[in-house]
Design a protein around this motif. Structure first.
Motif, PDB file in Angstrom:
ATOM      1  N   PRO A  78       0.823  -1.214   0.000  1.00  0.00           N
ATOM      2  CA  PRO A  78       0.000   0.000   0.000  1.00  0.00           C
ATOM      3  C   PRO A  78       0.854   1.258   0.000  1.00  0.00           C
ATOM      4  CG  PRO A  78      -0.733  -1.538   1.685  1.00  0.00           C
ATOM      5  CD  PRO A  78       0.551  -2.066   1.147  1.00  0.00           C
ATOM      6  N   ILE A  79       0.385   2.262  -0.712  1.00  0.00           N
ATOM      7  CA  ILE A  79       1.057   3.554  -0.751  1.00  0.00           C
ATOM      8  C   ILE A  79       0.141   4.553  -0.073  1.00  0.00           C
ATOM      9  CG2 ILE A  79       1.955   5.369  -2.249  1.00  0.00           C
ATOM     10  CD1 ILE A  79       2.388   3.162  -4.368  1.00  0.00           C
ATOM     11  N   GLU A  80       0.632   5.180   0.976  1.00  0.00           N
ATOM     12  CA  GLU A  80      -0.155   6.147   1.738  1.00  0.00           C
ATOM     13  C   GLU A  80      -1.494   5.558   2.157  1.00  0.00           C
ATOM     14  OE1 GLU A  80      -0.474   9.803  -0.432  1.00  0.00           O
ATOM     15  OE2 GLU A  80       1.684  10.010  -0.611  1.00  0.00           O
ATOM     16  N   GLY A  81      -1.486   4.291   2.581  1.00  0.00           N
ATOM     17  CA  GLY A  81      -2.698   3.649   3.084  1.00  0.00           C
ATOM     18  C   GLY A  81      -3.651   3.156   2.015  1.00  0.00           C
ATOM     19  N   LYS A  82      -3.331   3.379   0.739  1.00  0.00           N
ATOM     20  CA  LYS A  82      -4.199   2.921  -0.345  1.00  0.00           C
ATOM     21  C   LYS A  82      -3.591   1.676  -0.968  1.00  0.00           C
ATOM     22  CE  LYS A  82      -6.290   5.853  -2.963  1.00  0.00           C
ATOM     23  NZ  LYS A  82      -6.528   6.840  -4.004  1.00  0.00           N
ATOM     24  N   HIS A  83      -4.410   0.681  -1.225  1.00  0.00           N
ATOM     25  CA  HIS A  83      -3.925  -0.525  -1.869  1.00  0.00           C
ATOM     26  C   HIS A  83      -3.808  -0.300  -3.362  1.00  0.00           C
ATOM     27  CE1 HIS A  83      -4.039  -3.076   1.656  1.00  0.00           C
ATOM     28  NE2 HIS A  83      -5.155  -2.457   1.986  1.00  0.00           N
ATOM     29  N   VAL A  84      -2.904  -1.022  -3.984  1.00  0.00           N
ATOM     30  CA  VAL A  84      -2.667  -0.854  -5.411  1.00  0.00           C
ATOM     31  C   VAL A  84      -3.899  -1.188  -6.233  1.00  0.00           C
ATOM     32  CG1 VAL A  84      -1.251  -1.638  -7.343  1.00  0.00           C
ATOM     33  CG2 VAL A  84      -0.215  -1.190  -5.149  1.00  0.00           C
ATOM     34  N   ALA A  85      -4.749  -2.058  -5.716  1.00  0.00           N
ATOM     35  CA  ALA A  85      -5.986  -2.368  -6.429  1.00  0.00           C
ATOM     36  C   ALA A  85      -6.794  -1.090  -6.650  1.00  0.00           C
ATOM     37  CB  ALA A  85      -6.807  -3.395  -5.670  1.00  0.00           C
ATOM     38  N   ASP A  86      -6.582  -0.078  -5.784  1.00  0.00           N
ATOM     39  CA  ASP A  86      -7.254   1.209  -5.941  1.00  0.00           C
ATOM     40  C   ASP A  86      -6.483   2.132  -6.884  1.00  0.00           C
ATOM     41  OD1 ASP A  86      -9.056   0.297  -4.059  1.00  0.00           O
ATOM     42  OD2 ASP A  86      -7.989   1.242  -2.398  1.00  0.00           O
ATOM     43  N   GLU A  87      -5.258   1.753  -7.214  1.00  0.00           N
ATOM     44  CA  GLU A  87      -4.414   2.582  -8.061  1.00  0.00           C
ATOM     45  C   GLU A  87      -4.746   2.348  -9.528  1.00  0.00           C
ATOM     46  OE1 GLU A  87      -1.689   4.767  -7.206  1.00  0.00           O
ATOM     47  OE2 GLU A  87      -2.624   4.646  -5.245  1.00  0.00           O
ATOM     48  N   ALA A  88      -4.654   3.398 -10.305  1.00  0.00           N
ATOM     49  CA  ALA A  88      -4.888   3.285 -11.735  1.00  0.00           C
ATOM     50  C   ALA A  88      -3.598   3.453 -12.523  1.00  0.00           C
ATOM     51  CB  ALA A  88      -5.909   4.326 -12.188  1.00  0.00           C
ATOM     52  N   ALA A  89      -2.617   4.154 -11.953  1.00  0.00           N
ATOM     53  CA  ALA A  89      -1.373   4.466 -12.656  1.00  0.00           C
ATOM     54  C   ALA A  89      -0.227   3.605 -12.136  1.00  0.00           C
ATOM     55  CB  ALA A  89      -1.041   5.939 -12.471  1.00  0.00           C
ATOM     56  N   PHE A  90       0.641   3.201 -13.075  1.00  0.00           N
ATOM     57  CA  PHE A  90       1.800   2.380 -12.736  1.00  0.00           C
ATOM     58  C   PHE A  90       3.011   2.877 -13.497  1.00  0.00           C
ATOM     59  CE2 PHE A  90      -1.920  -0.259 -12.246  1.00  0.00           C
ATOM     60  CZ  PHE A  90      -1.730  -0.775 -10.980  1.00  0.00           C
ATOM     61  N   LEU A  91       4.168   2.752 -12.872  1.00  0.00           N
ATOM     62  CA  LEU A  91       5.428   3.050 -13.529  1.00  0.00           C
ATOM     63  C   LEU A  91       6.106   1.743 -13.912  1.00  0.00           C
ATOM     64  CD1 LEU A  91       6.789   5.842 -11.171  1.00  0.00           C
ATOM     65  CD2 LEU A  91       5.520   6.107 -13.307  1.00  0.00           C
ATOM     66  N   ARG A  92       6.875   1.765 -14.978  1.00  0.00           N
ATOM     67  CA  ARG A  92       7.584   0.569 -15.424  1.00  0.00           C
ATOM     68  C   ARG A  92       8.498   0.050 -14.320  1.00  0.00           C
ATOM     69  NH1 ARG A  92      10.168  -3.056 -15.581  1.00  0.00           N
ATOM     70  NH2 ARG A  92      11.173  -4.166 -17.246  1.00  0.00           N
ATOM     71  N   SER A  93       9.083   0.928 -13.549  1.00  0.00           N
ATOM     72  CA  SER A  93      10.022   0.530 -12.488  1.00  0.00           C
ATOM     73  C   SER A  93       9.355  -0.297 -11.393  1.00  0.00           C
ATOM     74  CB  SER A  93      10.671   1.768 -11.877  1.00  0.00           C
ATOM     75  OG  SER A  93       9.691   2.618 -11.317  1.00  0.00           O
ATOM     76  N   GLU A  94       8.035  -0.244 -11.273  1.00  0.00           N
ATOM     77  CA  GLU A  94       7.334  -1.033 -10.261  1.00  0.00           C
ATOM     78  C   GLU A  94       7.360  -2.525 -10.582  1.00  0.00           C
ATOM     79  OE1 GLU A  94       3.682   0.891  -8.443  1.00  0.00           O
ATOM     80  OE2 GLU A  94       3.884   2.000 -10.335  1.00  0.00           O
ATOM     81  N   PHE A  95       7.699  -2.861 -11.824  1.00  0.00           N
ATOM     82  CA  PHE A  95       7.702  -4.255 -12.238  1.00  0.00           C
ATOM     83  C   PHE A  95       9.110  -4.809 -12.440  1.00  0.00           C
ATOM     84  CE2 PHE A  95       3.857  -2.249 -14.130  1.00  0.00           C
ATOM     85  CZ  PHE A  95       2.943  -2.810 -13.253  1.00  0.00           C
ATOM     86  N   ASP A  96      10.117  -4.110 -11.905  1.00  0.00           N
ATOM     87  CA  ASP A  96      11.508  -4.527 -12.112  1.00  0.00           C
ATOM     88  C   ASP A  96      11.797  -5.931 -11.603  1.00  0.00           C
ATOM     89  OD1 ASP A  96      12.309  -2.325 -13.499  1.00  0.00           O
ATOM     90  OD2 ASP A  96      13.151  -1.289 -11.769  1.00  0.00           O
ATOM     91  N   GLY A  97      11.145  -6.389 -10.551  1.00  0.00           N
ATOM     92  CA  GLY A  97      11.415  -7.706 -10.008  1.00  0.00           C
ATOM     93  C   GLY A  97      10.728  -8.841 -10.739  1.00  0.00           C
ATOM     94  N   CYS A  98       9.955  -8.538 -11.730  1.00  0.00           N
ATOM     95  CA  CYS A  98       9.195  -9.573 -12.456  1.00  0.00           C
ATOM     96  C   CYS A  98      10.038 -10.155 -13.580  1.00  0.00           C
ATOM     97  CB  CYS A  98       7.922  -8.971 -13.043  1.00  0.00           C
ATOM     98  SG  CYS A  98       6.753  -8.428 -11.819  1.00  0.00           S
ATOM     99  N   GLY A  99      10.032 -11.442 -13.687  1.00  0.00           N
ATOM    100  CA  GLY A  99      10.722 -12.112 -14.778  1.00  0.00           C
ATOM    101  C   GLY A  99      12.221 -12.133 -14.613  1.00  0.00           C
ATOM    102  N   GLU A 100      12.864 -12.937 -15.447  1.00  0.00           N
ATOM    103  CA  GLU A 100      14.320 -13.050 -15.395  1.00  0.00           C
ATOM    104  C   GLU A 100      14.986 -11.902 -16.129  1.00  0.00           C
ATOM    105  OE1 GLU A 100      15.635 -16.839 -16.776  1.00  0.00           O
ATOM    106  OE2 GLU A 100      14.373 -17.927 -15.378  1.00  0.00           O
ATOM    107  N   THR A 101      14.338 -11.407 -17.172  1.00  0.00           N
ATOM    108  CA  THR A 101      14.929 -10.332 -17.965  1.00  0.00           C
ATOM    109  C   THR A 101      13.950  -9.178 -18.092  1.00  0.00           C
ATOM    110  OG1 THR A 101      14.078 -11.192 -20.065  1.00  0.00           O
ATOM    111  CG2 THR A 101      16.242 -11.994 -19.341  1.00  0.00           C
ATOM    112  N   ARG A 102      14.513  -8.012 -18.320  1.00  0.00           N
ATOM    113  CA  ARG A 102      13.698  -6.822 -18.520  1.00  0.00           C
ATOM    114  C   ARG A 102      12.858  -6.952 -19.794  1.00  0.00           C
ATOM    115  NH1 ARG A 102      13.877  -1.202 -17.058  1.00  0.00           N
ATOM    116  NH2 ARG A 102      12.962   0.026 -18.718  1.00  0.00           N
ATOM    117  N   SER A 103      13.425  -7.567 -20.816  1.00  0.00           N
ATOM    118  CA  SER A 103      12.708  -7.682 -22.093  1.00  0.00           C
ATOM    119  C   SER A 103      11.461  -8.555 -21.956  1.00  0.00           C
ATOM    120  CB  SER A 103      13.624  -8.229 -23.190  1.00  0.00           C
ATOM    121  OG  SER A 103      14.053  -9.533 -22.872  1.00  0.00           O
ATOM    122  N   GLY A 104      11.517  -9.574 -21.107  1.00  0.00           N
ATOM    123  CA  GLY A 104      10.341 -10.409 -20.888  1.00  0.00           C
ATOM    124  C   GLY A 104       9.214  -9.635 -20.241  1.00  0.00           C
TER     125      GLY A 104
END
Length: 102
Positions: free
Chosen positions: A17-43
């Motif tokens: 949660p960011i500032e008490g709000k869960h991401v399910a309530d969020e509409a905007a995302f940055l690419r950097s929020e998904f850095d831990g996903c997958g083995e490679t950035r291209s995937g």
């Protein structure tokens, strides 16, 4: 290993949660929020591109994405893809995530 698409979807719903709000309530995302996903950035980039092509996300800037939905245009009566919230909301969320005080 979790597939990048599944990881991106999981991250969109399970980020801390960011500032008490869960991401399910969020509409905007940055690419950097998904850095831990997958083995490679291209995937992960490929998974995000697929979500954009499927109309689940809308790219609104370099590395910035907003949840999207398919709808019928009230003007042309043609199918279109739009954001789930008004621009004032997702713009504020994006700026906040970039560290800018809106």
């Amino acid at each position: 290993m979790i597939q990048p698409l599944a990881c991106v979807l999981h991250a969109m719903n399970r980020l801390p949660p960011i500032e008490g709000k869960h991401v399910a309530d969020e509409a905007a995302f940055l690419r950097s929020e998904f850095d831990g996903c997958g083995e490679t950035r291209s995937g992960v980039d490929k998974a995000i591109r697929g979500m954009v092509q499927d109309g689940e996300l809308l790219r609104v800037g370099y590395g910035a994405y907003v949840r999207a939905r398919r709808m019928i245009s009230p003007v042309t009566k043609e199918p279109m893809i739009g954001t789930i919230v008004v621009p004032e909301v997702w713009a504020w969320q994006t700026l906040r995530k970039l560290g800018v005080d809106p």
